[in-house]
Design an enzyme around this catalytic site. Structure first.
Site, PDB file in Angstrom:
ATOM      1  CG  ASP A  62     -39.683  -2.758  -0.570  1.00  0.00           C
ATOM      2  OD1 ASP A  62     -38.789  -3.479   0.002  1.00  0.00           O
ATOM      3  OD2 ASP A  62     -40.466  -3.288  -1.267  1.00  0.00           O
ATOM      4  CG  ASN A 128     -51.389  -6.384  -5.103  1.00  0.00           C
ATOM      5  OD1 ASN A 128     -50.106  -6.861  -5.425  1.00  0.00           O
ATOM      6  ND2 ASN A 128     -51.758  -5.071  -4.832  1.00  0.00           N
ATOM      7  CG  HIS A 130     -46.741  -5.805  -4.475  1.00  0.00           C
ATOM      8  ND1 HIS A 130     -48.038  -5.684  -3.710  1.00  0.00           N
ATOM      9  CD2 HIS A 130     -45.799  -6.247  -3.737  1.00  0.00           C
ATOM     10  CE1 HIS A 130     -47.533  -6.143  -2.450  1.00  0.00           C
ATOM     11  NE2 HIS A 130     -46.238  -6.702  -2.473  1.00  0.00           N
ATOM     12  CD  GLU A 135     -49.471  -1.962  -3.940  1.00  0.00           C
ATOM     13  OE1 GLU A 135     -49.682  -3.201  -4.453  1.00  0.00           O
ATOM     14  OE2 GLU A 135     -49.742  -2.001  -2.502  1.00  0.00           O
TER      15      GLU A 135
HETATM   16  C1  GLP Z   1     -43.860  -6.979   0.549  1.00  0.00           C
HETATM   17  C2  GLP Z   1     -42.743  -6.597   0.028  1.00  0.00           C
HETATM   18  C3  GLP Z   1     -42.551  -7.329  -1.390  1.00  0.00           C
HETATM   19  C4  GLP Z   1     -42.679  -8.793  -1.159  1.00  0.00           C
HETATM   20  C5  GLP Z   1     -44.014  -9.170  -0.663  1.00  0.00           C
HETATM   21  C6  GLP Z   1     -44.445 -10.446  -0.501  1.00  0.00           C
HETATM   22  O1  GLP Z   1     -44.949  -6.135   0.116  1.00  0.00           O
HETATM   23  N1  GLP Z   1     -42.550  -5.227  -0.376  1.00  0.00           N
HETATM   24  O2  GLP Z   1     -40.985  -7.160  -1.648  1.00  0.00           O
HETATM   25  O3  GLP Z   1     -42.384  -9.702  -2.146  1.00  0.00           O
HETATM   26  O4  GLP Z   1     -44.535  -8.569   0.544  1.00  0.00           O
HETATM   27  O5  GLP Z   1     -44.327 -10.845   0.685  1.00  0.00           O
HETATM   28  P1  GLP Z   1     -44.129 -12.408   1.157  1.00  0.00           P
HETATM   29  O6  GLP Z   1     -42.609 -12.790   0.600  1.00  0.00           O
HETATM   30  O7  GLP Z   1     -44.062 -12.271   2.841  1.00  0.00           O
HETATM   31  O8  GLP Z   1     -45.116 -13.024   0.777  1.00  0.00           O
END
Ligand code: GLP
Length: 233
Positions: A62, A128, A130, A135
């Site tokens: 993404d 959440n 995702h 989402e």
């Molecule tokens: C973002 C990314 C996800 C990731 C998530 C969790 O939303 N798009 O790919 O898994 O954050 O982030 P973190 O690893 O910093 O907890």
């Protein structure tokens, strides 16, 4: 799902690296990559190793709409900093956050995924539930799409920005359907804030309310979690 419980994120990073190494030894050529703080120890272990990706392709999950590679908050910048500058790939694809035409960009990215079937996809998970930026409410067969980020995701990701108001409201994300086509999936989660999402993903029903729960329908998923993220299992 194969569940590996580790002591902390450092041990998790080492285990994650081993999954990459095994895939590489089995001739994997296309790696699906993720951003966020979760995969950082895996990327550090890969960087410190002698694994060579110069004959491999990477495809990221993404990118924020509106941010380009020079923006220090863009996912392209993150990948350059944390992996590509130290472990270059032959080709590295990310959605182009500067493309305004969502239809054009999502089609372009789906074609890239189609032409480069992913051998191993690494994922983090949002609080959440995702995955990527899929989402709650995203269909299980979704392809690359433009996402309106939820309030919860904007709040969680604000820690990477100076002000919450600077967090883009939109992102381009690979869909759940695209992620499910990966041959092998590695999902990592560390810390208590991920415990509920991990419980829903593994023990809950398969539902759009917890996008990661769709992974229950995939035949080859390895989950690496620390004790805190596993605490509600
Ligand atoms: C973002 C990314 C996800 C990731 C998530 C969790 O939303 N798009 O790919 O898994 O954050 O982030 P973190 O690893 O910093 O907890």
């Amino acid at each position: 799902m194969k569940l590996i419980i580790v002591k902390d994120q450092n041990e998790g990073g080492q285990k994650g690296y081993e999954v990459f190494k095994d895939a590489k030894d089995a001739n994997a050529k296309v790696f699906g990559l993720a951003t966020g703080s979760t995969p950082l120890t895996t990327y550090a272990a890969i960087t410190a190793s002698d694994l060579d990706f110069t004959d491999a392709t990477s495809v990221n999950l993404d990118e924020y709409v509106g941010l380009g590679e020079k923006d220090s908050q863009s996912y392209r910048y993150f990948m350059n900093e944390n992996l590509f500058s130290k472990k270059p790939f032959k080709t590295s694809y990310l959605p182009n956050g500067l493309e305004d035409d969502a239809e054009k960009e999502t089609k372009r990215y789906d074609k890239i995924i189609e032409e480069n079937p992913i051998d191993l996809q690494i994922l983090g998970i949002g609080k959440n539930g995702h995955i990527g930026f899929n989402e709650p409410g995203t269909a299980g067969d979704s392809l690359t799409h433009k996402v309106h980020l939820t309030e919860s995701t904007i709040k969680s990701n604000a820690r990477f920005f100076e002000n919450e108001a600077d967090v883009p409201n939109y992102a381009y994300s690979m869909g759940i359907g695209s992620i499910m086509k990966s041959k092998k999936i590695l999902l990592e989660a560390f810390g208590e804030s991920k415990a509920e999402a991990i419980k829903g993903m593994i023990e809950g029903p398969v539902t759009e309310d917890v996008p990661a729960s769709f992974l229950q329908n995939h035949g080859d998923v390895t989950v690496i979690v620390d004790e805190a993220a596993a605490s509600l299992l």
